[in-house]
Write an enzyme that holds these catalytic residues in place. Structure first.
Site, PDB file in Angstrom:
ATOM      1  N   GLY A 149       1.137  -2.411   4.138  1.00  0.00           N
ATOM      2  CA  GLY A 149       2.156  -0.606   3.723  1.00  0.00           C
ATOM      3  C   GLY A 149       3.248  -0.584   5.162  1.00  0.00           C
ATOM      4  CB  SER A 150       3.959   0.935   8.100  1.00  0.00           C
ATOM      5  OG  SER A 150       3.397  -0.264   8.819  1.00  0.00           O
ATOM      6  CG  MET A 160     -10.930   3.148   3.480  1.00  0.00           C
ATOM      7  SD  MET A 160      -9.832   3.141   4.350  1.00  0.00           S
ATOM      8  CE  MET A 160      -8.399   3.312   2.567  1.00  0.00           C
ATOM      9  N   GLY A 164       0.329   1.374  10.170  1.00  0.00           N
ATOM     10  CA  GLY A 164       1.170   0.998  10.923  1.00  0.00           C
ATOM     11  C   GLY A 164       0.627   0.919  12.538  1.00  0.00           C
ATOM     12  CG  MET A 183     -10.833  -2.441   7.042  1.00  0.00           C
ATOM     13  SD  MET A 183      -9.583  -1.973   5.522  1.00  0.00           S
ATOM     14  CE  MET A 183      -8.702  -1.486   7.416  1.00  0.00           C
ATOM     15  CG  ASP A 196      -6.230  -2.901   3.850  1.00  0.00           C
ATOM     16  OD1 ASP A 196      -4.722  -2.304   4.915  1.00  0.00           O
ATOM     17  OD2 ASP A 196      -6.508  -1.856   3.420  1.00  0.00           O
ATOM     18  CG  HIS A 240      -4.777  -1.626  -0.645  1.00  0.00           C
ATOM     19  ND1 HIS A 240      -4.846  -2.814  -0.958  1.00  0.00           N
ATOM     20  CD2 HIS A 240      -4.211  -1.029   0.228  1.00  0.00           C
ATOM     21  CE1 HIS A 240      -6.339  -2.095   0.212  1.00  0.00           C
ATOM     22  NE2 HIS A 240      -5.660  -1.395   0.438  1.00  0.00           N
ATOM     23  N   GLY A 295      -2.066  -3.720   9.223  1.00  0.00           N
ATOM     24  CA  GLY A 295      -0.895  -4.984  10.278  1.00  0.00           C
ATOM     25  C   GLY A 295      -0.325  -6.242  10.023  1.00  0.00           C
ATOM     26  CB  SER A 348      -0.646   0.116   1.468  1.00  0.00           C
ATOM     27  OG  SER A 348      -1.474   1.561   1.229  1.00  0.00           O
ATOM     28  CG  ASP A 356      -4.492   2.089   1.362  1.00  0.00           C
ATOM     29  OD1 ASP A 356      -5.813   1.252   1.906  1.00  0.00           O
ATOM     30  OD2 ASP A 356      -4.209   2.141   2.127  1.00  0.00           O
ATOM     31  N   GLY A 401      -8.021   4.112   8.529  1.00  0.00           N
ATOM     32  CA  GLY A 401      -7.295   5.950   8.607  1.00  0.00           C
ATOM     33  C   GLY A 401      -6.489   6.169   8.521  1.00  0.00           C
ATOM     34  CG  MET A 415      -7.606   7.126   3.775  1.00  0.00           C
ATOM     35  SD  MET A 415      -6.475   6.961   5.182  1.00  0.00           S
ATOM     36  CE  MET A 415      -6.209   5.769   4.844  1.00  0.00           C
ATOM     37  CG  HIS A 462      -9.370   0.423   1.036  1.00  0.00           C
ATOM     38  ND1 HIS A 462      -8.472  -0.156   1.989  1.00  0.00           N
ATOM     39  CD2 HIS A 462     -10.911   0.734   1.156  1.00  0.00           C
ATOM     40  CE1 HIS A 462      -9.144  -0.196   2.906  1.00  0.00           C
ATOM     41  NE2 HIS A 462     -10.567   0.126   2.366  1.00  0.00           N
TER      42      HIS A 462
HETATM   43  C1  DX5 Z   1      -5.444   1.348   6.823  1.00  0.00           C
HETATM   44  C2  DX5 Z   1      -5.241   1.296   4.895  1.00  0.00           C
HETATM   45  C3  DX5 Z   1      -4.121   0.373   5.151  1.00  0.00           C
HETATM   46  C4  DX5 Z   1      -3.335   0.634   5.580  1.00  0.00           C
HETATM   47  C5  DX5 Z   1      -2.332  -0.597   6.150  1.00  0.00           C
HETATM   48  O1  DX5 Z   1      -6.943   2.187   6.903  1.00  0.00           O
HETATM   49  O2  DX5 Z   1      -6.353   0.995   4.256  1.00  0.00           O
HETATM   50  O3  DX5 Z   1      -4.261  -0.105   3.428  1.00  0.00           O
HETATM   51  O4  DX5 Z   1      -1.982   0.870   4.439  1.00  0.00           O
HETATM   52  O5  DX5 Z   1      -0.956   0.093   6.706  1.00  0.00           O
HETATM   53  P1  DX5 Z   1      -0.193  -0.687   7.002  1.00  0.00           P
HETATM   54  O6  DX5 Z   1       0.015  -2.665   6.897  1.00  0.00           O
HETATM   55  O7  DX5 Z   1       0.616  -0.560   7.839  1.00  0.00           O
HETATM   56  O8  DX5 Z   1      -1.017  -1.507   8.447  1.00  0.00           O
HETATM   57 ZN    ZN Z   2      -6.278  -0.173   2.661  1.00  0.00          ZN
END
Ligand code: DX5
Ligand code: ZN
Length: 220
Positions: free
Chosen positions: A196-197, A67, A144, A136, A174, A32, A176, A7, A34, A141, A36, A65
């Site tokens: 992501g992180s 949101m 990390g 999820m 998605d 991916h 952690g 992501s 995101d 949002g 928002m 994705h």
């Molecule tokens: C959170 C996003 C995720 C995010 C995941 O709201 O939808 O896609 O990037 O990030 P990590 O992998 O750091 O949890």
């Molecule tokens: Zn996402």
């Protein structure tokens, strides 16, 4: 074998092009994205313009994705931007069925996502029409956050329903996902894992991906 979908939420937004090339160079298939809106979730990331610009030089599968509230007002621009999969949230509109139909009618794949407090039972009526279910494992949002273990029960439930009903959706997880949690995610039965992180904060991304894949393979 479960695939990784990095992501770009956690990349350095001053150099998105570099982040995208890193994903491509590692031979990964999915990206991916995101989106928002500052309403459905507190933060704002980017819109269809960025998706369209990245699309120009990139052949990865764009897993968008959304949101956002009222996705019915926003999907057209993401379709036009070159998304391959558009995932909307069950909690974002009462007109889920109609929005999914519109995405499919545009010839692209559609997904449904559920936040940690939404049970699988709420999406049963539309499971026959989706290409992807995004579970999820954090409250959406922010990157990390820590994976909420109990959400993985929904992955098992979705896997069972898929087998029983002969549905076609991919199950994506998605939030952690990292070296410590990836085996739980794979064992639960996910097809895709967003990272992501853990991905973008790794100094050696090739090593990270190879460690993740090794851990995933051990689950088979
Ligand atoms: C959170 C996003 C995720 C995010 C995941 O709201 O939808 O896609 O990037 O990030 P990590 O992998 O750091 O949890
Ligand atoms: Zn996402």
């Amino acid at each position: 074998m479960m695939k990784l979908a990095p992501s770009i939420l956690s990349c350095n937004f001053s150099n998105v092009a570099k982040a995208v090339s890193q994903v491509e160079e590692l031979g990964l298939e999915y990206l991916h994205l995101d989106v928002m809106d500052g309403l459905f979730v507190p933060e704002i990331t980017f819109g269809a313009k960025l998706v369209k610009d990245i699309r120009r030089n990139c052949n990865l599968i764009f897993d968008v994705h959304l949101m956002v509230e009222r996705p019915e007002d926003k999907i057209d621009s993401f379709i036009e931007a070159g998304s391959d999969i558009i995932t909307i949230h069950q909690e974002s509109t009462v007109h889920i069925h109609r929005v999914l139909q519109r995405i499919k009618a545009a010839g692209i794949k559609c997904g449904i996502s559920i936040v940690p407090s939404t049970p699988v039972s709420q999406i049963l009526p539309i499971l026959d029409m989706v290409d992807l279910v995004l579970v999820m494992t954090v409250n959406p949002g922010y990157g990390g956050q820590k994976l909420i273990q109990s959400c993985l029960d929904k992955v098992v439930e979705l896997r069972d329903i898929k087998e029983k009903e002969d549905f076609n959706y991919l199950i994506s997880v998605d939030g952690g996902v990292n070296l410590s949690t990836v085996q739980d995610v794979a064992t639960a039965g996910a097809d895709l894992a967003v990272t992501g992180s853990a991905f973008f904060l790794s100094d050696d991304k090739a090593e990270f991906v190879s460690k993740m894949n090794k851990l995933i393979m051990e689950c088979k």
